[in-house]
Design an enzyme around this catalytic site. Sequence first.
Site, PDB file in Angstrom:
ATOM      1  N   HIS A  52       1.830 -20.497  29.615  1.00 52.16           N
ATOM      2  CA  HIS A  52       0.828 -19.484  29.288  1.00 52.16           C
ATOM      3  C   HIS A  52       0.248 -19.651  27.890  1.00 52.16           C
ATOM      4  O   HIS A  52      -0.325 -18.717  27.316  1.00 52.16           O
ATOM      5  CB  HIS A  52       1.392 -18.077  29.508  1.00 52.16           C
ATOM      6  CG  HIS A  52       1.259 -17.655  30.942  1.00 52.16           C
ATOM      7  ND1 HIS A  52       1.568 -18.494  31.981  1.00 52.16           N
ATOM      8  CD2 HIS A  52       0.820 -16.511  31.523  1.00 52.16           C
ATOM      9  CE1 HIS A  52       1.338 -17.876  33.127  1.00 52.16           C
ATOM     10  NE2 HIS A  52       0.880 -16.664  32.872  1.00 52.16           N
ATOM     11  N   ASP A  68       3.195  -7.628  25.847  1.00 57.49           N
ATOM     12  CA  ASP A  68       2.449  -6.738  26.750  1.00 57.49           C
ATOM     13  C   ASP A  68       2.560  -7.192  28.203  1.00 57.49           C
ATOM     14  O   ASP A  68       2.507  -6.392  29.119  1.00 57.49           O
ATOM     15  CB  ASP A  68       0.954  -6.733  26.391  1.00 57.49           C
ATOM     16  CG  ASP A  68       0.702  -6.075  25.060  1.00 57.49           C
ATOM     17  OD1 ASP A  68       1.611  -5.421  24.529  1.00 57.49           O
ATOM     18  OD2 ASP A  68      -0.431  -6.223  24.546  1.00 57.49           O
ATOM     19  N   GLU A  95       0.167   0.990  20.024  1.00 61.77           N
ATOM     20  CA  GLU A  95      -0.802  -0.114  19.982  1.00 61.77           C
ATOM     21  C   GLU A  95      -2.192   0.492  19.777  1.00 61.77           C
ATOM     22  O   GLU A  95      -2.331   1.707  19.607  1.00 61.77           O
ATOM     23  CB  GLU A  95      -0.777  -0.933  21.282  1.00 61.77           C
ATOM     24  CG  GLU A  95       0.418  -1.837  21.409  1.00 61.77           C
ATOM     25  CD  GLU A  95       0.190  -3.017  22.349  1.00 61.77           C
ATOM     26  OE1 GLU A  95      -0.957  -3.224  22.803  1.00 61.77           O
ATOM     27  OE2 GLU A  95       1.172  -3.739  22.618  1.00 61.77           O
TER      28      GLU A  95
HETATM   29  P1  FAD Z   1       4.676 -22.022  27.138  1.00 61.34           P
HETATM   30  O1  FAD Z   1       3.231 -21.812  27.048  1.00 61.34           O
HETATM   31  O2  FAD Z   1       5.161 -22.738  28.340  1.00 61.34           O
HETATM   32  O3  FAD Z   1       5.238 -22.738  25.816  1.00 61.34           O
HETATM   33  C1  FAD Z   1       4.796 -22.309  24.548  1.00 61.34           C
HETATM   34  C2  FAD Z   1       5.437 -23.185  23.454  1.00 61.34           C
HETATM   35  O4  FAD Z   1       6.836 -22.940  23.406  1.00 61.34           O
HETATM   36  C3  FAD Z   1       5.294 -24.683  23.706  1.00 61.34           C
HETATM   37  O5  FAD Z   1       5.209 -25.365  22.495  1.00 61.34           O
HETATM   38  C4  FAD Z   1       6.583 -25.036  24.414  1.00 61.34           C
HETATM   39  O6  FAD Z   1       6.920 -26.396  24.255  1.00 61.34           O
HETATM   40  C5  FAD Z   1       7.566 -24.116  23.709  1.00 61.34           C
HETATM   41  N1  FAD Z   1       8.664 -23.706  24.585  1.00 61.34           N
HETATM   42  C6  FAD Z   1       8.604 -23.207  25.828  1.00 61.34           C
HETATM   43  N2  FAD Z   1       9.838 -22.922  26.268  1.00 61.34           N
HETATM   44  C7  FAD Z   1      10.684 -23.242  25.263  1.00 61.34           C
HETATM   45  C8  FAD Z   1      12.088 -23.188  25.101  1.00 61.34           C
HETATM   46  N3  FAD Z   1      12.890 -22.740  26.076  1.00 61.34           N
HETATM   47  N4  FAD Z   1      12.619 -23.609  23.938  1.00 61.34           N
HETATM   48  C9  FAD Z   1      11.835 -24.067  22.928  1.00 61.34           C
HETATM   49  N5  FAD Z   1      10.494 -24.161  23.036  1.00 61.34           N
HETATM   50  C10 FAD Z   1       9.938 -23.744  24.196  1.00 61.34           C
HETATM   51  N6  FAD Z   1       2.407 -12.952  23.165  1.00 61.34           N
HETATM   52  C11 FAD Z   1       2.888 -11.897  22.487  1.00 61.34           C
HETATM   53  O7  FAD Z   1       3.588 -12.057  21.486  1.00 61.34           O
HETATM   54  N7  FAD Z   1       2.601 -10.625  22.895  1.00 61.34           N
HETATM   55  C12 FAD Z   1       1.883 -10.362  24.011  1.00 61.34           C
HETATM   56  O8  FAD Z   1       1.662  -9.210  24.333  1.00 61.34           O
HETATM   57  C13 FAD Z   1       1.401 -11.462  24.757  1.00 61.34           C
HETATM   58  N8  FAD Z   1       0.721 -11.262  25.890  1.00 61.34           N
HETATM   59  C14 FAD Z   1       0.282 -12.322  26.603  1.00 61.34           C
HETATM   60  C15 FAD Z   1      -0.394 -12.084  27.802  1.00 61.34           C
HETATM   61  C16 FAD Z   1      -0.848 -13.138  28.553  1.00 61.34           C
HETATM   62  C17 FAD Z   1      -1.561 -12.863  29.855  1.00 61.34           C
HETATM   63  C18 FAD Z   1      -0.663 -14.464  28.094  1.00 61.34           C
HETATM   64  C19 FAD Z   1      -1.191 -15.610  28.875  1.00 61.34           C
HETATM   65  C20 FAD Z   1      -0.002 -14.709  26.899  1.00 61.34           C
HETATM   66  C21 FAD Z   1       0.481 -13.645  26.144  1.00 61.34           C
HETATM   67  N9  FAD Z   1       1.174 -13.828  24.957  1.00 61.34           N
HETATM   68  C22 FAD Z   1       1.662 -12.761  24.278  1.00 61.34           C
HETATM   69  C23 FAD Z   1       1.355 -15.166  24.385  1.00 61.34           C
HETATM   70  C24 FAD Z   1       2.682 -15.779  24.820  1.00 61.34           C
HETATM   71  O9  FAD Z   1       3.751 -15.130  24.157  1.00 61.34           O
HETATM   72  C25 FAD Z   1       2.741 -17.249  24.414  1.00 61.34           C
HETATM   73  O10 FAD Z   1       1.651 -17.944  24.911  1.00 61.34           O
HETATM   74  C26 FAD Z   1       4.029 -17.868  24.944  1.00 61.34           C
HETATM   75  O11 FAD Z   1       4.221 -19.113  24.348  1.00 61.34           O
HETATM   76  C27 FAD Z   1       3.913 -18.078  26.415  1.00 61.34           C
HETATM   77  O12 FAD Z   1       5.181 -18.227  26.968  1.00 61.34           O
HETATM   78  P2  FAD Z   1       5.423 -19.364  28.029  1.00 61.34           P
HETATM   79  O13 FAD Z   1       6.780 -19.110  28.559  1.00 61.34           O
HETATM   80  O14 FAD Z   1       4.347 -19.480  29.024  1.00 61.34           O
HETATM   81  O15 FAD Z   1       5.433 -20.622  27.039  1.00 61.34           O
END
Ligand code: FAD
Length: 534
Positions: A90, A157, A270
């Site tokens: 994400h 969120d 918020e």
């Molecule tokens: P990914 O996108 O898969 O990875 C993100 C980064 O973390 C990459 O560099 C990856 O290599 C690394 N990573 C992933 N897993 C691990 C692991 N286990 N150990 C070490 N590194 C790792 N953020 C907020 O803070 N608050 C919010 O309210 C919020 N709302 C969101 C709503 C939506 C619809 C979306 C799309 C994003 C939102 N985000 C929010 C952002 C979100 O927290 C970040 O984009 C987060 O990185 C996404 O998590 P993911 O599991 O998809 O990680």
Amino acid sequence: MMIAYAERFVHESDAEARQDDGVSGLDLQLQGILDWSPAATAPAARDFGGLRSAKPRAVVRPSGADDVARSVRAALRSPSLTVAARGNGHSINGQAMSDGGLVVDMRAAGAGHFQVVVGAGAGAGGAHYAVVAGGALWDDVLERCLSYGLAPRSYTDYLGLTVGGTLSNAGVSGQAFRHGPQTSNVTELEVVTGQGETLTCSRSDNSELFFAVLGGLGQFGIITKAKILLQPAPDMVRWIRVVYADFGEFTRDAESLVTRPDGDTFDYIEGFAFVNSDDPVNGWPTVPLEPDQRFDPSRLSPDAGSVLYCLELGLHHQRSNPPSDVDSVVGKLLGRLGFVEGLEFRRDVGYADFLLRVQNAERDAKATGLWDAPHPWLNLFVSRNDIAEFDRVVFKGILKDGVGGPMLVYPMVRSRWDKRTSVVLPESGEIFYLIALLRYTLPYPEGPSAKQLVSQNHEILKTCKENRIDYKLYLPYYQSQEEWKWHFGKQWGRFVERKARFDPMAVLAPGQKIFSRSSVPGKMASDGGPAGLH
Ligand code: FAD
């Protein structure tokens, strides 16, 4: 978890596998699966942002931490292979991608570990905790904890994100003012470092690794387990929105609420900016909480500007509380606020429904195709000292017609953030604001193209710099060493030292584009700085 050992090299075509010089030559010895079929690599080449693409050589579906460590060690044995942990993909700018390297699908091992401990571990900073896999989704964590009457303290969120993915950034929502970000609510981690070692770390053991990894953008290790603090879960949330025409009053009230003692304020705080018009995406219709509630613009004074503001508040309560008691607490708290009379909306929802509110929006956006369209989102932390200027030049200037989605703006309190983590905050002030410009693109030419929106993001950042606004990108994305150095500021030296110590060959998280892969072990450390910086 028994996944056939014989499947460790799974290919669409064996001939393709034999020709592959990068991965097929490596014996990963996985208990899980190594898959380089297009069906596996194509999804790993995309993310929620939909702006970038980088195809990995193969996808690893680990059965647990040992497989994650085997993948990292295999990459270390090769001259150029990189490893990106992918949570739920994400990210906006390809941060979880690896061009020609390995992507470790952390969700594969996401359900593999889950343990809730009730009423123990007070020494670890809280009475209840859950130990969960790094690839667990937060909505799953919530559901499982709720079956014990417990819940995490700090959220995002949207809960369709993994524990490891949000801890690698910060993890913020309307509870952060009280409990800090998610990185402040974890007491122990299991991490596979960039040297392929699996270590347990906490504030007291391997503490440098613990703090490095929190907010570390995946640069120092892959989180395979996290111990998360829990609290007793309430049954219900009184969800409230109140509207302001004046930004000064909005921020005064928001800041007063986030600095009041527990018990004398809301449990969730918020806010967002919106357009003073009947535009269904950017304007008045985005404020009411129930279909039968109506935004009555005649309540606004005639000199209200083109941008309005909404404080979004939540008060926890139990189903057994008489409604009049809840009304009286809410009445007392709202009575101190200076919102526009009559522009107040309330709704009672179950606690889980409240926390899963964005998943409802996800369902709608998927139905219209908006969820899968590009998302040129921009997230910033802006110092309180400059938030009025930000409002003047950005909300009331560049964004006076909205962004085609929510424009979040709400305050947080610096003392709830641990400065030993790798998270980067604005330089000044105890209070800073999260700004989230959550753009949804309509198919061109109905709306501006993703490219136009990205260029508007650049314009916003340029304007912030020109006006000397103290800000930092949240979920940062930069392409050059100079920009990353600027981003980290005084923390850059520590970040580089941590990299040299925990991932000296820069194997991990190449999609962040901070360091490039080194083929010489220890070179980054011995040079006193990484040779291969982007
Ligand atoms: P990914 O996108 O898969 O990875 C993100 C980064 O973390 C990459 O560099 C990856 O290599 C690394 N990573 C992933 N897993 C691990 C692991 N286990 N150990 C070490 N590194 C790792 N953020 C907020 O803070 N608050 C919010 O309210 C919020 N709302 C969101 C709503 C939506 C619809 C979306 C799309 C994003 C939102 N985000 C929010 C952002 C979100 O927290 C970040 O984009 C987060 O990185 C996404 O998590 P993911 O599991 O998809 O990680």
